[in-house]
Design a protein around this motif. Structure first.
Motif, mmCIF file in Angstrom:
data_model
loop_
_atom_site.group_PDB
_atom_site.id
_atom_site.type_symbol
_atom_site.label_atom_id
_atom_site.label_comp_id
_atom_site.label_asym_id
_atom_site.label_seq_id
_atom_site.Cartn_x
_atom_site.Cartn_y
_atom_site.Cartn_z
ATOM 1 N N LEU A 94 0.841 -1.184 0.000
ATOM 2 C CA LEU A 94 0.000 0.000 0.000
ATOM 3 C C LEU A 94 0.882 1.243 0.000
ATOM 4 O O LEU A 94 1.996 1.222 0.518
ATOM 5 C CB LEU A 94 -0.893 0.000 1.238
ATOM 6 C CG LEU A 94 -1.734 -1.254 1.479
ATOM 7 C CD1 LEU A 94 -2.539 -1.107 2.758
ATOM 8 C CD2 LEU A 94 -2.638 -1.526 0.300
ATOM 9 N N TYR A 95 0.358 2.328 -0.558
ATOM 10 C CA TYR A 95 1.115 3.577 -0.550
ATOM 11 C C TYR A 95 0.135 4.737 -0.482
ATOM 12 O O TYR A 95 -1.042 4.605 -0.824
ATOM 13 C CB TYR A 95 2.023 3.687 -1.773
ATOM 14 C CG TYR A 95 1.337 3.647 -3.104
ATOM 15 C CD1 TYR A 95 1.040 4.817 -3.791
ATOM 16 C CD2 TYR A 95 0.976 2.442 -3.683
ATOM 17 C CE1 TYR A 95 0.405 4.782 -5.016
ATOM 18 C CE2 TYR A 95 0.331 2.402 -4.907
ATOM 19 C CZ TYR A 95 0.049 3.571 -5.568
ATOM 20 O OH TYR A 95 -0.587 3.537 -6.774
ATOM 21 N N SER A 96 0.613 5.862 0.026
ATOM 22 C CA SER A 96 -0.237 7.045 0.132
ATOM 23 C C SER A 96 0.257 8.115 -0.827
ATOM 24 O O SER A 96 1.425 8.150 -1.199
ATOM 25 C CB SER A 96 -0.253 7.572 1.563
ATOM 26 O OG SER A 96 1.043 7.981 1.935
ATOM 27 N N ILE A 115 -4.913 7.183 0.428
ATOM 28 C CA ILE A 115 -4.176 5.934 0.635
ATOM 29 C C ILE A 115 -4.647 4.921 -0.405
ATOM 30 O O ILE A 115 -5.842 4.652 -0.525
ATOM 31 C CB ILE A 115 -4.374 5.389 2.067
ATOM 32 C CG1 ILE A 115 -3.805 6.401 3.042
ATOM 33 C CG2 ILE A 115 -3.726 4.013 2.202
ATOM 34 C CD1 ILE A 115 -3.755 5.967 4.459
ATOM 35 N N ARG A 116 -3.697 4.422 -1.176
ATOM 36 C CA ARG A 116 -3.990 3.443 -2.219
ATOM 37 C C ARG A 116 -3.971 2.052 -1.604
ATOM 38 O O ARG A 116 -2.959 1.622 -1.070
ATOM 39 C CB ARG A 116 -2.959 3.530 -3.353
ATOM 40 C CG ARG A 116 -2.890 4.895 -4.013
ATOM 41 C CD ARG A 116 -4.201 5.370 -4.571
ATOM 42 N NE ARG A 116 -4.800 4.381 -5.443
ATOM 43 C CZ ARG A 116 -6.093 4.298 -5.701
ATOM 44 N NH1 ARG A 116 -6.936 5.118 -5.174
ATOM 45 N NH2 ARG A 116 -6.540 3.377 -6.503
ATOM 46 N N LYS A 117 -5.103 1.378 -1.687
ATOM 47 C CA LYS A 117 -5.219 0.053 -1.082
ATOM 48 C C LYS A 117 -4.886 -1.055 -2.056
ATOM 49 O O LYS A 117 -4.817 -2.209 -1.678
ATOM 50 C CB LYS A 117 -6.619 -0.124 -0.520
ATOM 51 C CG LYS A 117 -6.885 0.854 0.601
ATOM 52 C CD LYS A 117 -8.245 0.674 1.188
ATOM 53 C CE LYS A 117 -8.380 1.668 2.334
ATOM 54 N NZ LYS A 117 -9.715 1.843 2.793
ATOM 55 N N ASN A 118 -4.676 -0.684 -3.315
ATOM 56 C CA ASN A 118 -4.325 -1.682 -4.330
ATOM 57 C C ASN A 118 -2.827 -1.616 -4.604
ATOM 58 O O ASN A 118 -2.306 -0.569 -4.964
ATOM 59 C CB ASN A 118 -5.084 -1.430 -5.626
ATOM 60 C CG ASN A 118 -6.582 -1.558 -5.442
ATOM 61 O OD1 ASN A 118 -7.044 -2.263 -4.558
ATOM 62 N ND2 ASN A 118 -7.335 -0.868 -6.260
ATOM 63 N N GLU A 152 3.698 2.513 2.370
ATOM 64 C CA GLU A 152 3.063 2.184 3.650
ATOM 65 C C GLU A 152 3.319 0.700 3.935
ATOM 66 O O GLU A 152 2.676 -0.157 3.380
ATOM 67 C CB GLU A 152 1.549 2.445 3.589
ATOM 68 C CG GLU A 152 1.156 3.852 3.217
ATOM 69 C CD GLU A 152 1.299 4.818 4.383
ATOM 70 O OE1 GLU A 152 1.263 4.370 5.547
ATOM 71 O OE2 GLU A 152 1.466 6.023 4.126
#
Length: 171
Positions: A94-96, A115-118, A152
């Motif tokens: 994950l990354y923001s 926040i990217r959950k993919n 993240e």
């Protein structure tokens, strides 16, 4: 060679012997000279290095910032899209995405975090942020859009390419 001069078919043998000597001479010349490729000269075009594959880790890179319409108006909505790519060789986590927009005077007029959950597969490009944005105010001019992608829960192999910016002329 003298033995072949008087024998039958001597012309063919003589030509064959001369060719053999020439090939031997050319081979010796080649071995005595250094025909390796030289280093590139200073006048060569620099190659893009930021797109090169990174180490054995994911590497999230801000690969694009798109604004629609291309010349937005102050107090009217525009669509802001941010694209990220994993140029590593392992799947990312994950990354923001932090998005900050500053007006022509340098004042912060917009800030948002997504926040990217993919996760991104190696080489995959994804939309990291997309929103309709309306900037209040009446100050036209050059606005700066700054993007920071933060990993993240995983280690990014190159944090230098996690930033991007674009200047937009607001009318």
């Amino acid at each position: 060679m003298i033995l072949f001069v008087e024998s039958p078919g001597s012309k063919k043998r003589r030509i064959g012997a001369i060719l053999a000597v020439l090939v031997l001479f050319a081979s010796l010349l080649f071995l005595m000279n250094d025909y390796r490729l030289s280093e590139s000269t200073t006048g060569d075009i620099q190659r893009e290095q930021s797109w090169a594959r990174s180490g054995v880790m994911p590497d999230i890179m801000v690969s694009g910032i798109e604004v629609q319409p291309v010349v937005p108006r102050v107090n009217e909505p525009f669509v802001l899209s941010v694209f990220c790519q994993n140029i590593g060789i392992v799947r990312s986590g994950l990354y923001s995405i932090d998005v900050i927009i500053r007006d022509a005077n340098g004042m912060q007029v917009f800030k948002e975090r997504a926040i990217r959950k993919n996760a991104l597969e190696p080489g995959q490009i994804g939309v990291a942020f997309s929103a309709s944005v309306t900037l209040d105010g009446d100050l036209p001019g050059l606005y700066t859009i700054s993007i920071v992608a933060s990993p993240e829960g995983f280690e990014d192999s190159n944090l230098e390419n996690n930033r991007g910016s674009r200047v937009v002329d607001m009318t």
